[in-house]
Design a protein around this motif. Structure first.
Motif, PDB file in Angstrom:
ATOM      1  N   ALA A 138       0.833  -1.206   0.000  1.00 56.13           N
ATOM      2  CA  ALA A 138       0.000   0.000   0.000  1.00 56.13           C
ATOM      3  C   ALA A 138       0.865   1.253   0.000  1.00 56.13           C
ATOM      4  CB  ALA A 138      -0.922  -0.009   1.215  1.00 56.13           C
ATOM      5  N   LEU A 139       1.948   1.216   0.767  1.00 56.62           N
ATOM      6  CA  LEU A 139       2.843   2.372   0.820  1.00 56.62           C
ATOM      7  C   LEU A 139       3.402   2.708  -0.561  1.00 56.62           C
ATOM      8  CD1 LEU A 139       4.941   1.777   4.070  1.00 56.62           C
ATOM      9  CD2 LEU A 139       3.260   3.581   3.679  1.00 56.62           C
ATOM     10  N   LEU A 140       3.786   1.687  -1.300  1.00 53.42           N
ATOM     11  CA  LEU A 140       4.381   1.929  -2.610  1.00 53.42           C
ATOM     12  C   LEU A 140       3.410   2.636  -3.551  1.00 53.42           C
ATOM     13  CD1 LEU A 140       6.324  -1.430  -3.129  1.00 53.42           C
ATOM     14  CD2 LEU A 140       7.251   0.801  -2.470  1.00 53.42           C
ATOM     15  N   LEU A 141       2.126   2.378  -3.371  1.00 52.37           N
ATOM     16  CA  LEU A 141       1.121   3.046  -4.195  1.00 52.37           C
ATOM     17  C   LEU A 141       0.949   4.517  -3.818  1.00 52.37           C
ATOM     18  CD1 LEU A 141      -1.656   0.276  -4.185  1.00 52.37           C
ATOM     19  CD2 LEU A 141      -0.033   0.773  -6.027  1.00 52.37           C
ATOM     20  N   LEU A 142       1.326   4.849  -2.577  1.00 48.10           N
ATOM     21  CA  LEU A 142       1.038   6.181  -2.048  1.00 48.10           C
ATOM     22  C   LEU A 142       2.258   7.089  -1.962  1.00 48.10           C
ATOM     23  CD1 LEU A 142      -1.219   5.006   0.927  1.00 48.10           C
ATOM     24  CD2 LEU A 142      -1.984   5.834  -1.299  1.00 48.10           C
ATOM     25  N   LEU A 143       3.435   6.559  -2.238  1.00 47.61           N
ATOM     26  CA  LEU A 143       4.658   7.326  -1.992  1.00 47.61           C
ATOM     27  C   LEU A 143       4.715   8.628  -2.775  1.00 47.61           C
ATOM     28  CD1 LEU A 143       7.620   4.807  -1.599  1.00 47.61           C
ATOM     29  CD2 LEU A 143       6.372   6.089   0.142  1.00 47.61           C
ATOM     30  N   ASP A 144       4.283   8.602  -4.024  1.00 44.57           N
ATOM     31  CA  ASP A 144       4.344   9.832  -4.825  1.00 44.57           C
ATOM     32  C   ASP A 144       3.461  10.922  -4.217  1.00 44.57           C
ATOM     33  OD1 ASP A 144       6.121   8.707  -6.574  1.00 44.57           O
ATOM     34  OD2 ASP A 144       4.611   8.130  -8.059  1.00 44.57           O
ATOM     35  N   GLN A 145       2.257  10.544  -3.776  1.00 40.38           N
ATOM     36  CA  GLN A 145       1.374  11.522  -3.129  1.00 40.38           C
ATOM     37  C   GLN A 145       1.971  11.999  -1.806  1.00 40.38           C
ATOM     38  OE1 GLN A 145      -2.983  10.527  -3.181  1.00 40.38           O
ATOM     39  NE2 GLN A 145      -2.244   8.572  -3.998  1.00 40.38           N
ATOM     40  N   TYR A 146       2.548  11.063  -1.076  1.00 40.48           N
ATOM     41  CA  TYR A 146       3.131  11.385   0.228  1.00 40.48           C
ATOM     42  C   TYR A 146       4.311  12.345   0.077  1.00 40.48           C
ATOM     43  CZ  TYR A 146       5.243  10.454   4.826  1.00 40.48           C
ATOM     44  OH  TYR A 146       5.777  10.571   6.085  1.00 40.48           O
ATOM     45  N   GLU A 147       5.117  12.103  -0.937  1.00 42.34           N
ATOM     46  CA  GLU A 147       6.322  12.917  -1.133  1.00 42.34           C
ATOM     47  C   GLU A 147       5.998  14.304  -1.665  1.00 42.34           C
ATOM     48  OE1 GLU A 147      10.791  12.310  -3.037  1.00 42.34           O
ATOM     49  OE2 GLU A 147       9.115  11.113  -3.788  1.00 42.34           O
ATOM     50  N   SER A 148       4.907  14.421  -2.393  1.00 43.88           N
ATOM     51  CA  SER A 148       4.628  15.682  -3.094  1.00 43.88           C
ATOM     52  C   SER A 148       3.659  16.591  -2.345  1.00 43.88           C
ATOM     53  CB  SER A 148       4.070  15.380  -4.492  1.00 43.88           C
ATOM     54  OG  SER A 148       2.857  14.638  -4.394  1.00 43.88           O
ATOM     55  N   GLN A 149       3.432  16.349  -1.062  1.00 49.86           N
ATOM     56  CA  GLN A 149       2.531  17.219  -0.311  1.00 49.86           C
ATOM     57  C   GLN A 149       3.182  18.577  -0.071  1.00 49.86           C
ATOM     58  OE1 GLN A 149       1.741  16.290   3.796  1.00 49.86           O
ATOM     59  NE2 GLN A 149      -0.301  17.184   3.739  1.00 49.86           N
ATOM     60  N   PHE A 150       2.425  19.626  -0.349  1.00 51.86           N
ATOM     61  CA  PHE A 150       2.911  20.987  -0.136  1.00 51.86           C
ATOM     62  C   PHE A 150       2.012  21.699   0.870  1.00 51.86           C
ATOM     63  CE2 PHE A 150       5.166  19.929  -3.903  1.00 51.86           C
ATOM     64  CZ  PHE A 150       6.260  20.782  -3.976  1.00 51.86           C
ATOM     65  N   PHE A 151       2.599  22.663   1.564  1.00 50.56           N
ATOM     66  CA  PHE A 151       1.845  23.501   2.494  1.00 50.56           C
ATOM     67  C   PHE A 151       2.343  24.929   2.340  1.00 50.56           C
ATOM     68  CE2 PHE A 151       1.182  25.349   6.811  1.00 50.56           C
ATOM     69  CZ  PHE A 151      -0.201  25.266   6.828  1.00 50.56           C
ATOM     70  N   ARG A 152       1.438  25.815   1.948  1.00 49.69           N
ATOM     71  CA  ARG A 152       1.782  27.208   1.680  1.00 49.69           C
ATOM     72  C   ARG A 152       2.883  27.330   0.630  1.00 49.69           C
ATOM     73  NH1 ARG A 152       1.720  30.163   7.668  1.00 49.69           N
ATOM     74  NH2 ARG A 152      -0.508  29.835   8.083  1.00 49.69           N
ATOM     75  N   GLY A 153       2.796  26.486  -0.381  1.00 45.90           N
ATOM     76  CA  GLY A 153       3.723  26.565  -1.495  1.00 45.90           C
ATOM     77  C   GLY A 153       5.068  25.916  -1.273  1.00 45.90           C
ATOM     78  N   LYS A 154       5.271  25.288  -0.111  1.00 43.18           N
ATOM     79  CA  LYS A 154       6.547  24.647   0.190  1.00 43.18           C
ATOM     80  C   LYS A 154       6.309  23.180   0.536  1.00 43.18           C
ATOM     81  CE  LYS A 154       8.614  28.881   2.098  1.00 43.18           C
ATOM     82  NZ  LYS A 154       9.257  29.483   3.302  1.00 43.18           N
ATOM     83  N   PRO A 155       7.316  22.321   0.279  1.00 49.88           N
ATOM     84  CA  PRO A 155       7.166  20.912   0.671  1.00 49.88           C
ATOM     85  C   PRO A 155       6.880  20.800   2.165  1.00 49.88           C
ATOM     86  CG  PRO A 155       9.064  21.184  -0.770  1.00 49.88           C
ATOM     87  CD  PRO A 155       8.591  22.572  -0.434  1.00 49.88           C
ATOM     88  N   SER A 156       5.895  20.011   2.524  1.00 53.66           N
ATOM     89  CA  SER A 156       5.499  19.888   3.928  1.00 53.66           C
ATOM     90  C   SER A 156       6.575  19.163   4.725  1.00 53.66           C
ATOM     91  CB  SER A 156       4.181  19.126   4.033  1.00 53.66           C
ATOM     92  OG  SER A 156       3.812  18.955   5.387  1.00 53.66           O
ATOM     93  N   ASP A 157       6.859  19.683   5.920  1.00 55.41           N
ATOM     94  CA  ASP A 157       7.860  19.060   6.784  1.00 55.41           C
ATOM     95  C   ASP A 157       7.298  18.762   8.175  1.00 55.41           C
ATOM     96  OD1 ASP A 157       7.589  21.622   7.691  1.00 55.41           O
ATOM     97  OD2 ASP A 157       9.729  22.111   7.692  1.00 55.41           O
ATOM     98  N   PHE A 158       5.982  18.583   8.263  1.00 54.63           N
ATOM     99  CA  PHE A 158       5.371  18.218   9.539  1.00 54.63           C
ATOM    100  C   PHE A 158       4.104  17.417   9.260  1.00 54.63           C
ATOM    101  CE2 PHE A 158       3.372  22.165   8.290  1.00 54.63           C
ATOM    102  CZ  PHE A 158       2.041  21.991   8.617  1.00 54.63           C
ATOM    103  N   GLY A 159       3.625  16.722  10.292  1.00 49.90           N
ATOM    104  CA  GLY A 159       2.375  15.979  10.173  1.00 49.90           C
ATOM    105  C   GLY A 159       2.453  14.766   9.267  1.00 49.90           C
ATOM    106  N   GLU A 160       3.643  14.138   9.199  1.00 45.97           N
ATOM    107  CA  GLU A 160       3.803  13.001   8.292  1.00 45.97           C
ATOM    108  C   GLU A 160       2.875  11.845   8.649  1.00 45.97           C
ATOM    109  OE1 GLU A 160       7.609  15.317   8.476  1.00 45.97           O
ATOM    110  OE2 GLU A 160       6.327  14.359   9.986  1.00 45.97           O
ATOM    111  N   ASP A 161       2.762  11.550   9.946  1.00 50.10           N
ATOM    112  CA  ASP A 161       1.969  10.382  10.345  1.00 50.10           C
ATOM    113  C   ASP A 161       0.492  10.555  10.012  1.00 50.10           C
ATOM    114  OD1 ASP A 161       1.700  12.392  12.210  1.00 50.10           O
ATOM    115  OD2 ASP A 161       2.241  11.174  13.954  1.00 50.10           O
ATOM    116  N   ARG A 162      -0.046  11.726  10.279  1.00 54.17           N
ATOM    117  CA  ARG A 162      -1.468  11.954   9.990  1.00 54.17           C
ATOM    118  C   ARG A 162      -1.737  11.922   8.485  1.00 54.17           C
ATOM    119  NH1 ARG A 162      -5.894  13.761  12.684  1.00 54.17           N
ATOM    120  NH2 ARG A 162      -4.643  14.044  14.565  1.00 54.17           N
ATOM    121  N   HIS A 163      -0.857  12.550   7.715  1.00 50.71           N
ATOM    122  CA  HIS A 163      -1.086  12.593   6.270  1.00 50.71           C
ATOM    123  C   HIS A 163      -1.007  11.197   5.662  1.00 50.71           C
ATOM    124  CE1 HIS A 163      -1.411  14.292   2.322  1.00 50.71           C
ATOM    125  NE2 HIS A 163      -0.260  13.766   1.939  1.00 50.71           N
ATOM    126  N   LEU A 164      -0.042  10.403   6.108  1.00 51.01           N
ATOM    127  CA  LEU A 164       0.091   9.052   5.572  1.00 51.01           C
ATOM    128  C   LEU A 164      -1.117   8.196   5.949  1.00 51.01           C
ATOM    129  CD1 LEU A 164       1.916   7.287   3.900  1.00 51.01           C
ATOM    130  CD2 LEU A 164       3.186   6.680   5.966  1.00 51.01           C
TER     131      LEU A 164
END
Length: 272
Positions: free
Chosen positions: A111-137
């Motif tokens: 399941a992770l392999l299917l989601l990695l691209d979405q997980y890696e490309s999350q942005f917040f306020r125009g910048k790559p997100s660097d918090f909330g990894e567990d909730r987003h995943l």
């Protein structure tokens, strides 16, 4: 057998996770924080839960390894118990734990392999997100159609802040993550149990209503020089009811002291 992956620079938790997942080969992936200490049987119990192919992620029960250091660490330990054994346990009854916490969570690798691209490309306020990894995943897992679970007897201890400043900064990061990923979760709610909808609405609307109550009380004092006794009594009553229920369920009187979290919430967390 362990394989150590050395990255050229500190790229943050999310990219480090992704690098490890892409080089992994097993059916399950265990995520732990650097300050987590797992019970000897925690991995086994999580893996047993993950035998159901419909489950994409499962988390264990969190405790504070430094609980006895300060009054604040004792308070946070109780907060973790409530978050796990009330919130997550209730959500798990409907197969939709909304955040499998970072200190100890197991994921299905396919399941992770299917989601990695979405997980890696999350942005917040125009910048790559660097918090909330567990909730987003976790939200991505639910979005992909997998269930997420809580395993209360898979115990893990983690170091918690022992001073108010770091604790408030941590809570601010978590609050931002909750509000941000709730927007993503809204599209999932029609397909989940109605309790989950009520829970998500309550988690996000509750703090706002509490802030309104506090502001109205302050306004009453400022404009009429009278004390908003009904507001004070209602907040105090709700606090004591919750703490009493927790003390009864946990069979530990120390949970009555969790009422100290209310003034922290009202006067320090809400203004953030």
């Amino acid at each position: 057998r362990f394989n150590f992956i050395l990255l050229r620079e500190n790229v943050g938790k999310r990219k480090a996770q992704i690098a490890a997942i892409r080089q992994s080969s097993g059916d399950l992936v265990l995520n732990v924080d650097s300050d987590s200490t797992l019970a000897p049987d925690a991995v086994t119990k999580l893996a047993l839960k993950m035998q159901d192919p419909g489950i994409g992620a499962a988390m264990g029960q969190l405790t504070a390894s430094n609980r006895n250091d300060t009054w604040l660490t004792q308070l946070i330990d109780m907060e973790y118990w409530l978050a796990c054994n009330e919130e997550r346990a209730a959500q798990a009854r409907f197969g939709a734990v909304m955040c499998c916490c970072g200190p100890c969570a197991m994921y299905r690798r396919s399941a992770l392999l299917l989601l990695l691209d979405q997980y890696e490309s999350q942005f917040f306020r125009g910048k790559p997100s660097d918090f909330g990894e567990d909730r987003h995943l976790t939200i991505l897992m639910l979005k992909a159609g997998f269930r997420t679970e809580y395993v209360p007897d898979a115990m893990v201890a983690t170091v918690v802040p022992d001073r108010m400043g770091p604790y408030l900064r941590q809570q601010l990061r978590w609050a931002r993550s909750t509000f941000r990923d709730t927007l993503l979760a809204l599209r999932l709610l029609p397909g989940l149990d109605r309790f989950i909808t009520l829970d998500v609405v309550g988690q996000n609307l509750g703090p706002l209503l509490l802030a309104v109550a506090v502001l109205s009380g302050v306004g009453q004092v400022a404009l009429t020089t009278t004390v908003p006794w009904w507001t004070i009594i209602m907040i105090a009553s709700m606090t004591m009811i919750r703490c009493s229920v927790a003390a009864l369920r946990a069979r530990q009187l120390r949970f009555l002291a969790f009422s100290l979290h209310t003034p922290i919430n009202l006067f320090l967390l809400l203004p953030l």
